[in-house]
Design a protein around this motif. Structure first.
Motif, PDB file in Angstrom:
ATOM      1  N   ASN A 285       0.827  -1.204   0.000  1.00 41.51           N
ATOM      2  CA  ASN A 285       0.000   0.000   0.000  1.00 41.51           C
ATOM      3  C   ASN A 285       0.861   1.254   0.000  1.00 41.51           C
ATOM      4  OD1 ASN A 285      -1.402  -2.084   2.198  1.00 41.51           O
ATOM      5  ND2 ASN A 285      -2.746  -1.408   0.540  1.00 41.51           N
ATOM      6  N   GLY A 286       1.984   1.209   0.726  1.00 36.81           N
ATOM      7  CA  GLY A 286       2.867   2.369   0.793  1.00 36.81           C
ATOM      8  C   GLY A 286       3.512   2.710  -0.542  1.00 36.81           C
ATOM      9  N   GLU A 287       3.731   1.713  -1.388  1.00 37.19           N
ATOM     10  CA  GLU A 287       4.261   1.975  -2.726  1.00 37.19           C
ATOM     11  C   GLU A 287       3.245   2.773  -3.545  1.00 37.19           C
ATOM     12  OE1 GLU A 287       7.041   1.958  -5.809  1.00 37.19           O
ATOM     13  OE2 GLU A 287       7.332   1.127  -3.791  1.00 37.19           O
ATOM     14  N   VAL A 288       1.975   2.434  -3.395  1.00 39.44           N
ATOM     15  CA  VAL A 288       0.922   3.183  -4.077  1.00 39.44           C
ATOM     16  C   VAL A 288       0.875   4.613  -3.552  1.00 39.44           C
ATOM     17  CG1 VAL A 288      -1.564   3.308  -4.506  1.00 39.44           C
ATOM     18  CG2 VAL A 288      -0.402   1.090  -4.516  1.00 39.44           C
ATOM     19  N   SER A 289       0.976   4.765  -2.237  1.00 38.61           N
ATOM     20  CA  SER A 289       0.973   6.103  -1.653  1.00 38.61           C
ATOM     21  C   SER A 289       2.154   6.928  -2.166  1.00 38.61           C
ATOM     22  CB  SER A 289       1.033   6.008  -0.125  1.00 38.61           C
ATOM     23  OG  SER A 289      -0.095   5.328   0.391  1.00 38.61           O
ATOM     24  N   LEU A 290       3.317   6.312  -2.248  1.00 33.67           N
ATOM     25  CA  LEU A 290       4.514   7.003  -2.741  1.00 33.67           C
ATOM     26  C   LEU A 290       4.313   7.466  -4.177  1.00 33.67           C
ATOM     27  CD1 LEU A 290       7.520   7.832  -2.658  1.00 33.67           C
ATOM     28  CD2 LEU A 290       8.082   5.466  -3.260  1.00 33.67           C
ATOM     29  N   LEU A 291       3.875   6.563  -5.040  1.00 32.13           N
ATOM     30  CA  LEU A 291       3.665   6.930  -6.442  1.00 32.13           C
ATOM     31  C   LEU A 291       2.556   7.973  -6.580  1.00 32.13           C
ATOM     32  CD1 LEU A 291       3.959   3.413  -8.127  1.00 32.13           C
ATOM     33  CD2 LEU A 291       5.557   5.327  -8.360  1.00 32.13           C
ATOM     34  N   GLY A 292       1.521   7.847  -5.749  1.00 35.86           N
ATOM     35  CA  GLY A 292       0.466   8.847  -5.790  1.00 35.86           C
ATOM     36  C   GLY A 292       0.988  10.225  -5.425  1.00 35.86           C
ATOM     37  N   GLY A 293       1.836  10.290  -4.400  1.00 30.63           N
ATOM     38  CA  GLY A 293       2.421  11.569  -4.022  1.00 30.63           C
ATOM     39  C   GLY A 293       3.309  12.149  -5.100  1.00 30.63           C
ATOM     40  N   LEU A 294       4.050  11.293  -5.778  1.00 30.93           N
ATOM     41  CA  LEU A 294       4.951  11.756  -6.840  1.00 30.93           C
ATOM     42  C   LEU A 294       4.197  12.253  -8.058  1.00 30.93           C
ATOM     43  CD1 LEU A 294       7.685   8.960  -6.695  1.00 30.93           C
ATOM     44  CD2 LEU A 294       7.962  11.347  -6.005  1.00 30.93           C
ATOM     45  N   HIS A 295       2.993  11.731  -8.289  1.00 31.06           N
ATOM     46  CA  HIS A 295       2.273  12.044  -9.529  1.00 31.06           C
ATOM     47  C   HIS A 295       0.935  12.751  -9.287  1.00 31.06           C
ATOM     48  CE1 HIS A 295       5.197   9.850 -11.956  1.00 31.06           C
ATOM     49  NE2 HIS A 295       5.218   8.966 -10.980  1.00 31.06           N
ATOM     50  N   GLY A 296       0.755  13.245  -8.083  1.00 24.11           N
ATOM     51  CA  GLY A 296      -0.406  14.073  -7.815  1.00 24.11           C
ATOM     52  C   GLY A 296      -1.732  13.357  -7.789  1.00 24.11           C
ATOM     53  N   VAL A 297      -1.724  12.096  -7.358  1.00 22.54           N
ATOM     54  CA  VAL A 297      -2.962  11.317  -7.290  1.00 22.54           C
ATOM     55  C   VAL A 297      -3.277  11.012  -5.822  1.00 22.54           C
ATOM     56  CG1 VAL A 297      -4.131   9.193  -7.976  1.00 22.54           C
ATOM     57  CG2 VAL A 297      -2.455  10.255  -9.516  1.00 22.54           C
TER      58      VAL A 297
END
Length: 343
Positions: A285-297
């Motif tokens: 789940n944290g990988e999704v959170s990281l990518l979301g933060g990097l790409h504005g999602v």
């Protein structure tokens, strides 16, 4: 080749046990009471073919193993334990000169997509493995795998991309050991697809199988995976599609009833059930959170599941003890706070 299984839990124990049964040299690396049980009584391996005990060499760490050319390191610890393991093993000398990090291949047989990046900082020869292997480790010295007729499907290739003779040789050994082991140049496509399904591990860990079967549980799983798909798309990351993944398995790994009783709970549920004090949610789940933060999602669903799973692990709360409806309320509050419209 000799296989050094670093982390002889569910995945590592089953892969190591199956390789040993087919005649390959294997060393199981474990710690604590699990290591003590392996040394005292051997590895108890249960599959649809029955339960048997394998007496295999064991080690607590690199100081217990004289590495030699031709050894293959299989990293099967949870991601939160990878750095310590990689640091310890990469510096270990290899007979004839050089270190493991310079000379030996390391295969990341783990969930998530972070381990290969960690390994490449320390090893020259890194291989990614996408593990589809329903396996269970709840009791010291014992692992089980319910897949039949094959134990699992293990896509394998070099990291970040490509194939070579080492990957093909390892795959050949695995395919003599009840695995399908396709050698592919794009293993990370498979691992990102596995990441999508693994984001739901926290749901099962928190609410258990009964909770997963409720409307609230099914909705949580769907929203978790959908949010992760949105993030991967925003990041421009390609994952294997559902149809391609299903074709690769296509009746090859069917869950069978084991003589040791019911098994098959997810890896995060197993970590909570064993009371390990940690869980790999930061890298799922944290990988999704990281990518979301990097790409504005916004990622309120995965953010919430990551927080709750870590709280459960840290407080050693019982696996499956949070109703799915309660998780859904937490997610709804986070969604509202993030300003994201409910799915």
């Amino acid at each position: 080749m000799r296989y050094i299984i670093i982390g002889a839990g569910a995945v590592g124990g089953v892969i190591g046990g199956r390789l040993a049964e087919s005649g390959h040299d294997v060393v199981l690396v474990a710690r604590g009471s699990h290591l003590a049980a392996l040394r005292e009584s051997g590895l108890r391996l249960t599959t649809p073919q029955g339960t048997r005990t394998l007496r295999l060499p064991t080690a607590a760490g690199p100081d217990d193993v004289e590495l030699r050319p031709g050894d293959v390191l299989v990293l099967a610890v949870k991601t939160q334990d990878s750095v310590a393991a990689l640091d310890a093993w990469s510096a270990r000398p290899v007979a004839g000169g050089g270190t493991a990090g310079e000379l030996l291949p390391v295969i990341c047989a783990q969930n998530g997509v972070e381990n290969e990046r960690l390994a490449l900082r320390r090893f020259r020869h890194v291989y990614a493995m996408c593990v589809y292997l329903p396996a269970t480790f709840l009791d010291d010295g014992a692992v089980s795998a319910a897949g039949d007729p094959l134990t699992g499907v293990l896509h394998l290739g070099r990291y970040p991309a490509g194939t070579d003779d080492t990957a093909r040789a390892v795959a050949a050994d695995l395919e003599k050991s009840y695995f399908l082991a396709p050698v592919v140049p794009d293993t990370m496509r498979w691992k990102y697809a596995k990441l999508l399904s693994n984001t739901a591990n926290s749901v099962g860990a928190l609410c258990g199988a009964e909770g997963l079967a409720t409307p609230a549980g099914r909705d949580l799983v769907a929203r978790t995976v959908a949010e992760a798909r949105t993030v991967l798309a925003a990041a421009g990351i390609e994952a294997v599609g559902d149809a391609e993944a299903a074709e690769a398995r296509n009746g090859r790994v069917v869950m069978a009833r084991l003589e040791s009783g019911g098994a098959g709970a997810g890896s995060s549920w197993q970590s909570l059930a064993r009371g390990t004090g940690s869980v790999e949610a930061d890298y799922l789940n944290g990988e999704v959170s990281l990518l979301g933060g990097l790409h504005g999602v916004p990622t309120p669903v995965n953010d919430t599941l990551c927080r709750l799973a870590n709280e459960f692990a840290g407080q050693r709360r019982a696996a499956g003890s949070m109703p799915a409806e309660e998780i859904a309320r937490e997610v709804a509050a986070a969604t509202a706070a993030a300003g994201a419209a409910p799915a």
